[in-house]
Motif scaffolding. Structure first.
Motif, PDB file in Angstrom:
ATOM      1  N   ARG A  98       0.792  -1.225   0.000  1.00  0.00           N
ATOM      2  CA  ARG A  98       0.000   0.000   0.000  1.00  0.00           C
ATOM      3  C   ARG A  98       0.830   1.284   0.000  1.00  0.00           C
ATOM      4  O   ARG A  98       0.326   2.354  -0.297  1.00  0.00           O
ATOM      5  N   GLU A  99       2.100   1.157   0.341  1.00  0.00           N
ATOM      6  CA  GLU A  99       2.959   2.333   0.451  1.00  0.00           C
ATOM      7  C   GLU A  99       2.946   3.144  -0.845  1.00  0.00           C
ATOM      8  O   GLU A  99       3.185   2.600  -1.919  1.00  0.00           O
TER       9      GLU A  99
ATOM     10  N   ASN B 240       1.923  -4.100   7.747  1.00  0.00           N
ATOM     11  CA  ASN B 240       1.962  -4.735   6.422  1.00  0.00           C
ATOM     12  C   ASN B 240       2.045  -3.721   5.281  1.00  0.00           C
ATOM     13  O   ASN B 240       1.985  -4.099   4.115  1.00  0.00           O
ATOM     14  N   TRP B 241       2.145  -2.436   5.641  1.00  0.00           N
ATOM     15  CA  TRP B 241       1.950  -1.379   4.635  1.00  0.00           C
ATOM     16  C   TRP B 241       2.902  -1.519   3.447  1.00  0.00           C
ATOM     17  O   TRP B 241       2.532  -1.271   2.311  1.00  0.00           O
ATOM     18  N   ASN B 242       4.129  -1.892   3.744  1.00  0.00           N
ATOM     19  CA  ASN B 242       5.120  -1.940   2.658  1.00  0.00           C
ATOM     20  C   ASN B 242       5.652  -3.355   2.436  1.00  0.00           C
ATOM     21  O   ASN B 242       6.715  -3.537   1.858  1.00  0.00           O
TER      22      ASN B 242
ATOM     23  N   ILE C 233      -1.964   4.232  -1.063  1.00  0.00           N
ATOM     24  CA  ILE C 233      -3.080   4.537  -0.152  1.00  0.00           C
ATOM     25  C   ILE C 233      -2.494   5.084   1.149  1.00  0.00           C
ATOM     26  O   ILE C 233      -1.611   4.457   1.748  1.00  0.00           O
ATOM     27  N   GLY C 234      -2.991   6.231   1.576  1.00  0.00           N
ATOM     28  CA  GLY C 234      -2.484   6.844   2.801  1.00  0.00           C
ATOM     29  C   GLY C 234      -3.142   6.243   4.046  1.00  0.00           C
ATOM     30  O   GLY C 234      -4.246   5.688   3.971  1.00  0.00           O
ATOM     31  N   HIS C 235      -2.461   6.375   5.178  1.00  0.00           N
ATOM     32  CA  HIS C 235      -3.013   5.834   6.429  1.00  0.00           C
ATOM     33  C   HIS C 235      -4.323   6.556   6.812  1.00  0.00           C
ATOM     34  O   HIS C 235      -5.284   5.928   7.258  1.00  0.00           O
TER      35      HIS C 235
ATOM     36  N   PHE D 267      -7.083   5.380   4.615  1.00  0.00           N
ATOM     37  CA  PHE D 267      -7.447   4.003   4.968  1.00  0.00           C
ATOM     38  C   PHE D 267      -8.332   3.977   6.217  1.00  0.00           C
ATOM     39  O   PHE D 267      -9.354   3.290   6.255  1.00  0.00           O
ATOM     40  N   LEU D 268      -7.922   4.744   7.218  1.00  0.00           N
ATOM     41  CA  LEU D 268      -8.679   4.729   8.480  1.00  0.00           C
ATOM     42  C   LEU D 268     -10.059   5.358   8.319  1.00  0.00           C
ATOM     43  O   LEU D 268     -11.056   4.837   8.812  1.00  0.00           O
TER      44      LEU D 268
ATOM     45  N   HIS E 208      -7.882  -3.936  12.110  1.00  0.00           N
ATOM     46  CA  HIS E 208      -8.092  -3.648  10.689  1.00  0.00           C
ATOM     47  C   HIS E 208      -6.975  -2.770  10.131  1.00  0.00           C
ATOM     48  O   HIS E 208      -6.604  -2.882   8.961  1.00  0.00           O
ATOM     49  N   TRP E 209      -6.422  -1.920  10.983  1.00  0.00           N
ATOM     50  CA  TRP E 209      -5.357  -1.011  10.532  1.00  0.00           C
ATOM     51  C   TRP E 209      -4.002  -1.721  10.672  1.00  0.00           C
ATOM     52  O   TRP E 209      -3.296  -1.553  11.648  1.00  0.00           O
TER      53      TRP E 209
END
Lengths: 510, 94
Positions: free
Chosen positions: A243-244, B21-23, A247-249, A252-253, B16-17
């Motif tokens: 996602r990097e 795993n983001w990268n 999509i921003g955090h 997403f939230l 959920h957040w």
């Protein structure tokens, strides 16, 4: 979308056969129709667990679940699943449990058929209903248009070249697809109202779930297997495996607020009322998240695999990626026909409930509210309902002939509007102190905030491409907070409702 | 038990957040991206959690409450609307 550019009419036969099956189902549900207005509008509150699960799932999953999810994954990678699907896995079931079941109970207690009847009585305000009515209708109609226009685009793509002497581009034009789709949906909902819609939804949900899984297996096979397809993405588009940067955090939230929209969908409210008992909800609450996974995971994988395999989106339109992948990788007219039927199934399983719901709202919230409930007998109410459904179908069809710009971008705005009305329904069910003035002010502030951000995000030209965010957050965040804060503050500043009224609507049990 | 299952729902919402795993571009079982595998498993966990909620946190008495309507399904109710009682509710259709 499914650009085969061939003259083989097989897909058309498959689609025609599918539509005929739906007409046949209409005859079956007509035989099941009990002839009363209660059966027409809420299926005599007799729908069991399986039919409720399938009809609610089919209604909440639009064509976006198949076509749009693949396209979004093509653009933004695998993060789309967490953004849109798994957030719904938690939130939808939460809303079914906390809101849907209580609204069902209240609907049964007081004989309600529409949301507005409930809000009018709960807040002792006819004006609140009159305020909500145009807002709810305005938020549903673009949703309907998206379905019809999506169906037109799909059929145009799949039939391109079949009728060179009859239609421009040799493809079935959107106006004809819209007319046929409206006719078929109208037939089965005209016959048996919401009972007909529930059965058709269940059937169509099975069709689009199976179609999606079959397309997934065949495409993965054509790409050399699951591992080979994904390793191609690792080699050619590795960023889409995470996602990097895509999509921003914050995005997403805050996207997690969007699925709250199901709490205020008028068509879902009506489906909830069809439940035989509170226990009927159990299967929907438990199975809905798993069903979301079954439909979305294959579509997300097809989206990134298409990117990894170097399939380009036709004309830069990522929504056409699924069709292109099927055409390029499988080139099978039978499968194209089946996939198109699956996409149409997803579209029609939402359209039917929305048509019935708007017809029901016009009948009850406008006509019967003005004339009084005893002005018409039962048969006349069914006739009124049918008349308004025909009116809504014709109106939607005519509007689809002149689509406004950015129509496909409207979906998330419609959802954001419904989600921002969620504080209203939640407070109506759980907060005894919520007042009429608080409710009215909340709806007004929601409409104003939504309009400002809508203008800024969709109407006013923007320099930046991509999703519209405010401070990195989804716009729904600000609309939702404004609506909720107004409801709380104004309610606390105004006189509380009478205890007798609140007792009628707030369930005190666990 | 009721409090525990609602605690599980809160844990689920927080889980959920998955920022960790983001990268991560790894593949589970050789084909499923880590982030997607996590959220697919999350969906199944959501279904299981809701099964626990339905088992242990079911609103007792809601069926009975639903059947105790003042209008017995009449829909007109007793609430006064700001346009007068005659227009309140409006749904005597069942």
């Amino acid at each position: 979308m499914l650009a085969l550019a061939a003259t083989d009419p097989t897909p058309l036969y498959v689609i025609g056969g599918y539509l005929l099956l739906l007409v046949g189902l209409g005859f079956v549900t007509k035989a099941l129709f009990r002839g009363t207005s209660s059966d027409y509008f809420v299926a005599t509150r007799s729908i069991g667990p399986f039919l409720l699960l399938m009809s609610v799932f089919g209604t909440t999953m639009t064509a976006f679940a198949l076509v749009g999810s693949t396209g979004k994954a093509y653009d933004l990678g695998i993060g789309v699943y967490g953004l849109m699907a798994s957030s719904s896995a938690v939130v939808h079931s939460l809303v079914f449990f906390l809101v849907g079941m209580r609204l069902w109970a209240i609907g049964k207690r007081h004989g309600y058929v529409t949301q507005i009847q409930f809000f009018r009585d709960r807040f002792e305000s006819s004006f609140l209903g009159s305020l909500l009515f145009p807002i709810l209708v305005a938020l549903v109609i673009p949703y309907l248009l998206i379905g019809l226009l999506g169906a037109g685009a799909v059929m145009s793509g799949v039939t391109r070249g079949m009728f060179p002497d009859t239609f421009a581009g040799g493809a079935v034009p959107s106006w004809l697809t819209g007319m046929v789709i409206c006719g078929v949906v109208l037939f089965y909902i005209f016959s048996a109202g919401l009972r007909g819609a529930a059965w058709a939804n269940a059937f169509q949900t099975v069709v689009f779930m199976i179609t999606g899984v079959v397309a997934f297996l065949l495409i993965s096979n054509e790409l050399g297997g699951l591992a080979a397809a994904s390793h191609r993405v690792l080699a050619n588009a590795p960023s889409h495996l995470a996602r990097e940067g895509l999509i921003g955090h914050g995005q997403f939230l805050t996207y997690g607020l969007v699925p709250l929209s199901v709490g205020m969908f008028p068509h879902l409210f009506q489906h909830w009322l069809t439940a035989r008992s509170a226990r009927t909800f159990r299967l929907s609450i438990i199975a809905h998240p798993v069903f979301i996974m079954i439909v979305w995971v294959p579509c997300i994988l097809i989206g990134i695999w298409a990117l990894g395999a170097g399939i380009e989106a036709p004309g830069g339109n990522s929504n056409a990626v699924l069709g292109k992948a099927v055409a390029v990788l499988l080139a099978n007219p039978l499968l194209s026909g089946l996939l198109t039927a699956g996409i149409l199934a997803a579209i029609m399983s939402s359209l039917d409930s929305q048509f019935v719901c708007l017809g029901t709202m016009f009948t009850h919230d406008v006509v019967l509210h003005r004339t009084g409930p005893d002005r018409f007998d039962d048969a006349a109410k069914v006739a009124l309902g049918r008349g308004f459904i025909v009116f809504i179908v014709v109106l939607t069809y005519l509007l689809s002939l002149f689509p406004p710009p950015h129509i496909f971008d409207l979906a998330v705005w419609c959802f954001s509007g419904f989600a921002s009305l969620f504080p209203l329904v939640f407070a109506a069910l759980y907060w005894r102190r919520a007042t009429r003035a608080g409710a009215i002010a909340s709806v007004c502030v929601m409409a104003a905030t939504w309009s400002v951000l809508f203008y800024d995000g969709l109407i006013r030209p923007r320099a930046v491409e991509g999703d519209y965010l405010v401070l990195g957050l989804m716009p729904v965040t600000f609309i939702f907070l404004a609506s909720a804060a107004t409801l709380v503050v104004v309610s606390l500043l105004t006189a509380p409702p009478s205890r007798a009224t609140v007792d009628r609507f707030v369930f005190r049990g666990g | 038990m009721r409090r525990f299952v609602w605690f599980l729902v809160v844990v689920l919402a927080i889980a959920h957040w998955d920022y960790w795993n983001w990268n991560d571009r790894g593949l589970v079982a050789g084909f499923l991206p880590v982030g997607l595998a996590y959220h697919a498993a999350f969906s199944v966990a959501a279904g299981a959690t809701w099964a626990l909620v339905a088992r242990f946190a079911w609103p007792a008495g809601i069926e009975r409450w639903a059947s105790e309507g003042d209008g017995a399904g009449d829909g007109r109710g007793a609430a006064e609307s700001d346009e007068g009682p005659a227009n309140a509710g409006g749904g005597a259709e069942t």
